[in-house]
Design a protein around this motif. Structure first.
Motif, PDB file in Angstrom:
ATOM      1  N   CYS A  75      67.705  66.822  17.877  1.00 48.39           N
ATOM      2  CA  CYS A  75      67.852  67.509  19.166  1.00 48.39           C
ATOM      3  C   CYS A  75      69.298  67.488  19.625  1.00 48.39           C
ATOM      4  CB  CYS A  75      66.960  66.845  20.227  1.00 48.39           C
ATOM      5  SG  CYS A  75      65.197  67.015  19.908  1.00 48.39           S
ATOM      6  N   ALA A  76      70.227  67.396  18.686  1.00 46.16           N
ATOM      7  CA  ALA A  76      71.644  67.267  19.016  1.00 46.16           C
ATOM      8  C   ALA A  76      72.315  68.630  19.150  1.00 46.16           C
ATOM      9  CB  ALA A  76      72.357  66.448  17.940  1.00 46.16           C
ATOM     10  N   ALA A  77      73.495  68.618  19.762  1.00 48.03           N
ATOM     11  CA  ALA A  77      74.269  69.855  19.928  1.00 48.03           C
ATOM     12  C   ALA A  77      75.026  70.222  18.663  1.00 48.03           C
ATOM     13  CB  ALA A  77      75.238  69.706  21.089  1.00 48.03           C
ATOM     14  N   GLU A  97      70.725  73.083  18.176  1.00 49.45           N
ATOM     15  CA  GLU A  97      70.017  73.827  19.206  1.00 49.45           C
ATOM     16  C   GLU A  97      69.271  72.803  20.036  1.00 49.45           C
ATOM     17  OE1 GLU A  97      68.029  76.217  21.733  1.00 49.45           O
ATOM     18  OE2 GLU A  97      67.064  74.619  20.608  1.00 49.45           O
ATOM     19  N   THR A  98      69.490  72.793  21.335  1.00 51.37           N
ATOM     20  CA  THR A  98      68.921  71.726  22.155  1.00 51.37           C
ATOM     21  C   THR A  98      67.701  72.154  22.976  1.00 51.37           C
ATOM     22  OG1 THR A  98      70.581  72.224  23.867  1.00 51.37           O
ATOM     23  CG2 THR A  98      71.095  70.463  22.309  1.00 51.37           C
ATOM     24  N   GLU A  99      67.677  73.365  23.492  1.00 53.38           N
ATOM     25  CA  GLU A  99      66.570  73.749  24.370  1.00 53.38           C
ATOM     26  C   GLU A  99      65.256  73.893  23.601  1.00 53.38           C
ATOM     27  OE1 GLU A  99      67.351  77.009  26.950  1.00 53.38           O
ATOM     28  OE2 GLU A  99      69.325  76.277  27.547  1.00 53.38           O
ATOM     29  N   SER A 101      64.607  72.772  20.594  1.00 53.71           N
ATOM     30  CA  SER A 101      64.260  71.523  19.906  1.00 53.71           C
ATOM     31  C   SER A 101      63.526  70.566  20.842  1.00 53.71           C
ATOM     32  CB  SER A 101      65.510  70.862  19.315  1.00 53.71           C
ATOM     33  OG  SER A 101      66.463  70.569  20.313  1.00 53.71           O
ATOM     34  N   TRP A 102      63.998  70.439  22.082  1.00 54.57           N
ATOM     35  CA  TRP A 102      63.297  69.573  23.040  1.00 54.57           C
ATOM     36  C   TRP A 102      61.940  70.144  23.411  1.00 54.57           C
ATOM     37  CZ3 TRP A 102      63.915  64.717  23.853  1.00 54.57           C
ATOM     38  CH2 TRP A 102      65.179  64.135  23.683  1.00 54.57           C
ATOM     39  N   GLN A 119      69.039  62.176  18.488  1.00 59.76           N
ATOM     40  CA  GLN A 119      70.079  62.823  19.280  1.00 59.76           C
ATOM     41  C   GLN A 119      71.463  62.618  18.687  1.00 59.76           C
ATOM     42  OE1 GLN A 119      69.479  62.656  23.675  1.00 59.76           O
ATOM     43  NE2 GLN A 119      67.899  61.153  23.166  1.00 59.76           N
ATOM     44  N   LYS A 144      72.113  78.487  15.164  1.00 59.74           N
ATOM     45  CA  LYS A 144      71.741  77.192  15.734  1.00 59.74           C
ATOM     46  C   LYS A 144      70.623  76.570  14.886  1.00 59.74           C
ATOM     47  CE  LYS A 144      73.055  78.406  20.452  1.00 59.74           C
ATOM     48  NZ  LYS A 144      72.607  78.512  21.867  1.00 59.74           N
TER      49      LYS A 144
END
Length: 282
Positions: A75-77, A97-99, A101-102, A119, A144
């Motif tokens: 969930c990392a940038a 990609e963070t949104e 992935s979370w 993370q 991403k």
């Protein structure tokens, strides 16, 4: 809503990157392998996916035998590659990609999966070799990436049916994400190969072709195998079929194969490539 537009299966062996570094793509040993990738690259260029979900296995770079999650999701940038001792050059930083992935993590936990959430994680050749194959100029920064890591090294390992179910849950999570992103899913590794022991060099091309057929027409037939079946039929590393099954599980609509290649042996493996077009149910 976000949609999965297709899936790609590919080998991820370290020798591929070494061959690309040394300019060996058109040599007799490698020619049939590399010649199969331009149609997939062309499809990616035409489709311009926003996000890639990549099912891979970590070979000891980040998750060694003392800490081996069954399933892990990044969930990392961004993600960095690091020296694994294979002599492979590191690649530029991978965009995370963070949104989504979370969102996937929350949906998985809500539906009885409990992945390890990462993370801060370095990614190994299981993820970087496929990226380099698809983007040989390493111009993938726009894409991403969400890494999904599956344990294929240390027993007990997730069985094929569980990995396919993970893919199904991830696919449903993508479909429920409130965006218009286009997503491509990679299943990496495999097919049959054994790198050590009395059967070192073992390849079962008939089984490999059967798996590629069933992956399109009847993937659930493959979930009836146990991991011990996969070892018997596909060698001790044949369990990497699980990454292909995770990828296929994400696609719940109509699936059509639009490209395929199989070469063996490539670095003592059966190297398969498939491009699957997915039409989501609406």
């Amino acid at each position: 809503m976000a949609k999965i537009i297709g899936g790609i299966t590919t080998s991820h062996i370290p020798a591929i990157s070494n061959a690309m570094e040394r300019g060996l793509e058109d040599t007799p040993y490698w020619r049939d392998f590399f010649a199969a990738y331009p149609p997939v690259r062309k499809w990616l260029e035409e489709q311009q996916p926003d996000i890639a979900i990549i099912f891979y296995n970590d070979h000891g770079l980040e998750m060694f035998l003392d800490k081996k999650p069954t399933f892990a999701i990044g969930c990392a940038a961004e993600y960095e590659n690091a020296d694994e001792g294979w002599g492979i050059a590191t690649i530029p930083t991978v965009t995370g990609e963070t949104e989504l992935s979370w969102h996937i993590v929350n949906e998985l936990i809500e539906h009885d999966f409990d992945p390890t959430v990462c993370q801060d994680i370095k990614v190994d050749h299981g993820l970087t070799v496929p990226l380099r194959l698809m983007y040989p100029d390493q111009n993938y920064k726009h894409l991403k990436v969400i890494p999904v890591c599956i344990n294929c090294e240390r027993h007990p390992m997730p069985k094929p049916s569980r990995t396919f179910a993970l893919g199904e849950a991830i696919g449903k999570a993508v479909e429920s994400f409130p965006g218009d992103e286009k997503v491509v899913v990679f299943g990496t590794g495999g097919l049959s190969h054994q790198l050590d022991g009395e059967r070192a060099g073992f390849i079962n091309a008939d089984f490999d072709e059967e798996c590629m057929d069933k992956l399109v027409s009847d993937p659930k037939a493959l979930t009836k195998y146990s991991n011990y079946d996969l070892v018997r039929l596909g060698g001790s590393q044949g369990v990497e079929l699980n990454m292909w099954l995770g990828m296929r599980g994400t696609m719940t609509g109509h699936v059509e194969e639009i490209h395929r290649n199989y070469v063996a042996p490539i670095s003592n493996t059966g190297a398969g490539l498939q491009l699957l077009r997915h039409t989501p149910k609406r």
